[in-house]
Write a protein that holds these residues in place. Structure first.
Motif, PDB file in Angstrom:
ATOM      1  N   LEU A 190       0.859  -1.191  -0.023  1.00  0.00           N
ATOM      2  CA  LEU A 190      -0.016   0.060  -0.039  1.00  0.00           C
ATOM      3  C   LEU A 190       0.889   1.275   0.125  1.00  0.00           C
ATOM      4  O   LEU A 190       0.335   2.207  -0.493  1.00  0.00           O
ATOM      5  CB  LEU A 190      -1.042  -0.021   1.216  1.00  0.00           C
ATOM      6  N   SER A 191       2.193   1.083   0.595  1.00  0.00           N
ATOM      7  CA  SER A 191       2.922   2.398   0.569  1.00  0.00           C
ATOM      8  C   SER A 191       3.544   2.692  -0.912  1.00  0.00           C
ATOM      9  O   SER A 191       3.777   3.862  -1.167  1.00  0.00           O
ATOM     10  CB  SER A 191       4.198   2.080   1.373  1.00  0.00           C
ATOM     11  N   GLN A 192       3.285   1.678  -1.782  1.00  0.00           N
ATOM     12  CA  GLN A 192       3.604   1.988  -3.137  1.00  0.00           C
ATOM     13  C   GLN A 192       2.353   2.153  -4.041  1.00  0.00           C
ATOM     14  O   GLN A 192       2.648   2.181  -5.507  1.00  0.00           O
ATOM     15  CB  GLN A 192       4.504   0.935  -3.679  1.00  0.00           C
ATOM     16  N   MET A 193       1.139   2.287  -3.507  1.00  0.00           N
ATOM     17  CA  MET A 193       0.013   2.231  -4.506  1.00  0.00           C
ATOM     18  C   MET A 193       0.210   3.633  -5.300  1.00  0.00           C
ATOM     19  O   MET A 193       0.618   4.622  -4.967  1.00  0.00           O
ATOM     20  CB  MET A 193      -1.298   2.128  -3.521  1.00  0.00           C
ATOM     21  N   ARG A 194      -0.494   3.667  -6.453  1.00  0.00           N
ATOM     22  CA  ARG A 194      -0.382   4.898  -7.327  1.00  0.00           C
ATOM     23  C   ARG A 194      -1.624   4.668  -8.085  1.00  0.00           C
ATOM     24  O   ARG A 194      -2.371   3.897  -8.260  1.00  0.00           O
ATOM     25  CB  ARG A 194       0.722   4.848  -8.131  1.00  0.00           C
ATOM     26  N   ARG A 195      -2.105   5.862  -8.876  1.00  0.00           N
ATOM     27  CA  ARG A 195      -3.083   5.910  -9.381  1.00  0.00           C
ATOM     28  C   ARG A 195      -3.344   4.776 -10.775  1.00  0.00           C
ATOM     29  O   ARG A 195      -2.450   4.376 -11.428  1.00  0.00           O
ATOM     30  CB  ARG A 195      -3.125   7.443 -10.574  1.00  0.00           C
ATOM     31  N   GLY A 196      -4.634   4.399 -10.558  1.00  0.00           N
ATOM     32  CA  GLY A 196      -5.091   3.169 -11.448  1.00  0.00           C
ATOM     33  C   GLY A 196      -4.913   1.947 -10.828  1.00  0.00           C
ATOM     34  O   GLY A 196      -5.279   0.931 -11.418  1.00  0.00           O
ATOM     35  N   ASP A 197      -4.258   1.823  -9.612  1.00  0.00           N
ATOM     36  CA  ASP A 197      -4.229   0.485  -8.940  1.00  0.00           C
ATOM     37  C   ASP A 197      -5.408   0.228  -8.269  1.00  0.00           C
ATOM     38  O   ASP A 197      -6.278   1.217  -7.796  1.00  0.00           O
ATOM     39  CB  ASP A 197      -3.292   0.633  -7.885  1.00  0.00           C
ATOM     40  N   MET A 198      -6.018  -1.071  -8.111  1.00  0.00           N
ATOM     41  CA  MET A 198      -7.081  -1.741  -7.316  1.00  0.00           C
ATOM     42  C   MET A 198      -6.738  -1.768  -5.862  1.00  0.00           C
ATOM     43  O   MET A 198      -5.948  -2.282  -5.407  1.00  0.00           O
ATOM     44  CB  MET A 198      -7.745  -2.871  -8.122  1.00  0.00           C
ATOM     45  N   LEU A 199      -7.737  -1.241  -5.128  1.00  0.00           N
ATOM     46  CA  LEU A 199      -7.691  -1.367  -3.634  1.00  0.00           C
ATOM     47  C   LEU A 199      -8.706  -2.495  -3.377  1.00  0.00           C
ATOM     48  O   LEU A 199      -9.713  -2.533  -3.709  1.00  0.00           O
ATOM     49  CB  LEU A 199      -7.719  -0.330  -2.770  1.00  0.00           C
ATOM     50  N   PHE A 200      -8.290  -3.250  -2.291  1.00  0.00           N
ATOM     51  CA  PHE A 200      -9.249  -4.251  -1.712  1.00  0.00           C
ATOM     52  C   PHE A 200      -9.569  -4.325  -0.217  1.00  0.00           C
ATOM     53  O   PHE A 200      -8.711  -4.110   0.464  1.00  0.00           O
ATOM     54  CB  PHE A 200      -8.755  -5.624  -2.107  1.00  0.00           C
ATOM     55  N   LEU A 204     -11.220   1.752  -7.091  1.00  0.00           N
ATOM     56  CA  LEU A 204      -9.986   2.168  -7.970  1.00  0.00           C
ATOM     57  C   LEU A 204      -9.483   3.321  -7.318  1.00  0.00           C
ATOM     58  O   LEU A 204     -10.122   4.449  -7.057  1.00  0.00           O
ATOM     59  CB  LEU A 204     -10.477   2.478  -9.317  1.00  0.00           C
ATOM     60  N   TYR A 205      -8.109   3.257  -7.019  1.00  0.00           N
ATOM     61  CA  TYR A 205      -7.124   4.515  -6.529  1.00  0.00           C
ATOM     62  C   TYR A 205      -7.118   5.256  -7.208  1.00  0.00           C
ATOM     63  O   TYR A 205      -6.530   5.215  -8.497  1.00  0.00           O
ATOM     64  CB  TYR A 205      -5.973   3.831  -5.913  1.00  0.00           C
ATOM     65  N   LEU A 206      -7.193   6.573  -6.936  1.00  0.00           N
ATOM     66  CA  LEU A 206      -7.041   8.039  -7.899  1.00  0.00           C
ATOM     67  C   LEU A 206      -5.822   8.605  -7.576  1.00  0.00           C
ATOM     68  O   LEU A 206      -5.577   9.575  -8.382  1.00  0.00           O
ATOM     69  CB  LEU A 206      -8.267   8.744  -7.724  1.00  0.00           C
ATOM     70  N   GLY A 207      -5.163   8.442  -6.374  1.00  0.00           N
ATOM     71  CA  GLY A 207      -4.071   9.274  -5.922  1.00  0.00           C
ATOM     72  C   GLY A 207      -4.479  10.176  -4.965  1.00  0.00           C
ATOM     73  O   GLY A 207      -5.740  10.603  -4.810  1.00  0.00           O
TER      74      GLY A 207
END
Length: 429
Positions: free
Chosen positions: A372-382, A394-397
């Motif tokens: 999660l510390s590296q998540m960026r725009r366009g990744d899916m979160l669960f 969907l993560y937007l940043g």
């Protein structure tokens, strides 16, 4: 290097020590997803109960209106029966007076007949005692000549016939009076029968009126009880909604706190990285997202405001939901056109040519997992409970995400919720 280590230490102390500029306050209460779901279900049940009571109250009030109409009809029937009884009693009284008058007339006629009969009997008896059918011989005493005798004989014959004619007339009058008396008695009996029938009809109408009034009173009591029940359940609904609103507010406050904490940690990490990289050559970084990521994000954002429908959504857009036998059915999702959480992901990634299964558990396995510390725009979160994935967004940043959250809601943009979040984001592009 020594100055760098001192700065890093100060940053770390700032995160942990109250009173320094970078410190965040202690975390506020964070209600669990189970508590939020339980509160929503309680609110939903109360709303259903209010609706049920409202329907029952409407039916009770409709029945009350119908009973009121029946009461009015019964009252009018009772009034009619009373009027009919009064008329029947008047007719009976008149028939009784007529019968009594006819009886008196018949008695008078009988007495007069009897008097004339006695006179006739005396006349006939006197005639027979004198040996003549024309009356007493004394009637001829003093006759001057034979013609006078004949005249007197004719006179006696006329008298006898007149007596008989009067007697016949009186007899006919008596018979007529007797017949009238009989008719009067028959009319009296008929009037009495009608009076009794009218009296019974009056009693029946009054009983019906009393029954209708009692039924109306009972129904009015039931309506009042339903109104009280509805008011009580509406109060419970307001309390349940207030409870859910409070839990959601606590969740929002916790998410705001968590976002502030993450921003502070990121700032501290950036400061530490800057201090340690002053002696190292700069290295280029890869772009956080590409063209395909923006296509995915834009497709997801284009559906903002579309209603939630469990089981809804495919690569072409929103679809009709399906039954789940539980909460979604209670919201009527099967009759709505919209998205659920995984359906929204299917539609978003289809724009970049990526095919996903309509199940968040499989979508969690569809790409590369990153912390999660590296998540960026366009990744899916669960999000998961007991190791089982049950939601995706969907993560937007910038700590924001787009999601189709739950039945009764719409596609929305909101802050990332870290309570119950899975430890990895999934990067497909």
């Amino acid at each position: 290097m020594r100055g760098t280590g001192a700065l890093a230490m100060l940053v770390a102390l700032g995160l942990a020590t109250p009173g320094l500029g970078l410190a965040v306050p202690p975390p506020p209460p964070n209600p669990s997803d189970a508590e939020l779901q339980a509160g929503r279900q309680q609110s939903q049940q109360a709303a259903g109960r209010v609706g049920e009571l409202a329907n029952r109250l409407a039916e009770a009030e409709a029945e009350l209106i119908d009973l009121q109409a029946r009461v009015e009809v019964s009252m009018e029937d009772a009034n009619k029966a009373r009027v009919d009884l009064k008329r029947a009693e008047g007719a009976y009284a008149e028939a009784r007076r007529t019968a009594e008058a006819a009886g008196v007339e018949a008695n008078v006629a009988g007495q007069r007949i009897e008097q004339h009969r006695q006179r006739l009997d005396r006349f006939v008896a006197g005639s027979y005692r004198q040996g003549s059918q024309i009356g007493s011989a004394t009637a001829f005493v003093g006759s001057r000549d034979p013609q006078d005798v004949l005249d007197r004989a004719l006179f006696l014959d006329v008298i006898s016939r007149s007596e008989l004619d009067v007697l016949d007339d009186l007899e006919r009058a008596r018979v007529e009076k007797v017949n009238k008396d009989s008719l009067a008695r028959a009319a009296l009996e008929e009037a009495e029968a009608k009076r009794r029938a009218a009296d019974e009809a009056r009693r029946a109408a009054e009983r019906a009126e009393q029954a209708a009034v009692a039924a109306q009173a009972t129904q009015a009591g039931q309506a009042r009880q339903l109104e009280a029940d509805q008011a009580r359940v509406e109060a419970q609904l307001a309390e349940a909604r207030s409870h859910v609103s409070g839990l959601e507010q606590q969740r929002g406050q916790y998410q705001d706190w968590l976002a502030a904490k993450e921003r502070e940690e990121a700032a501290a990490a950036a400061a530490a990285a800057q201090s340690t990289s002053s002696s190292a050559p700069a290295r280029p970084t890869a772009p956080a997202s590409g063209r395909s990521v923006e296509v995915v994000v834009n497709r997801a954002l284009s559906q903002l405001g579309v209603q939630y429908a469990w089981g809804g959504g495919n690569s072409r857009g929103p679809t009709r939901g399906i039954r789940d036998g539980g909460v979604a059915d209670s919201y009527g999702d099967y009759a709505k056109v919209g998205f659920d959480c995984s359906g929204l992901m299917i539609y978003a990634f289809a724009g970049a040519g990526v095919s996903l299964d309509h199940y968040s558990g499989y979508q969690y396995q569809s790409g590369r997992r990153v912390p999660l510390s590296q998540m960026r725009r366009g990744d899916m979160l669960f999000w998961q409970t007991g190791g089982r994935v049950h939601h995706v967004a969907l993560y937007l940043g910038g700590g924001r995400m787009v999601e189709a959250p739950y039945s009764g809601s719409q596609v929305r943009v909101t802050s990332v919720r870290y309570g119950g979040i899975a430890p990895y984001a999934v990067r497909v592009l």
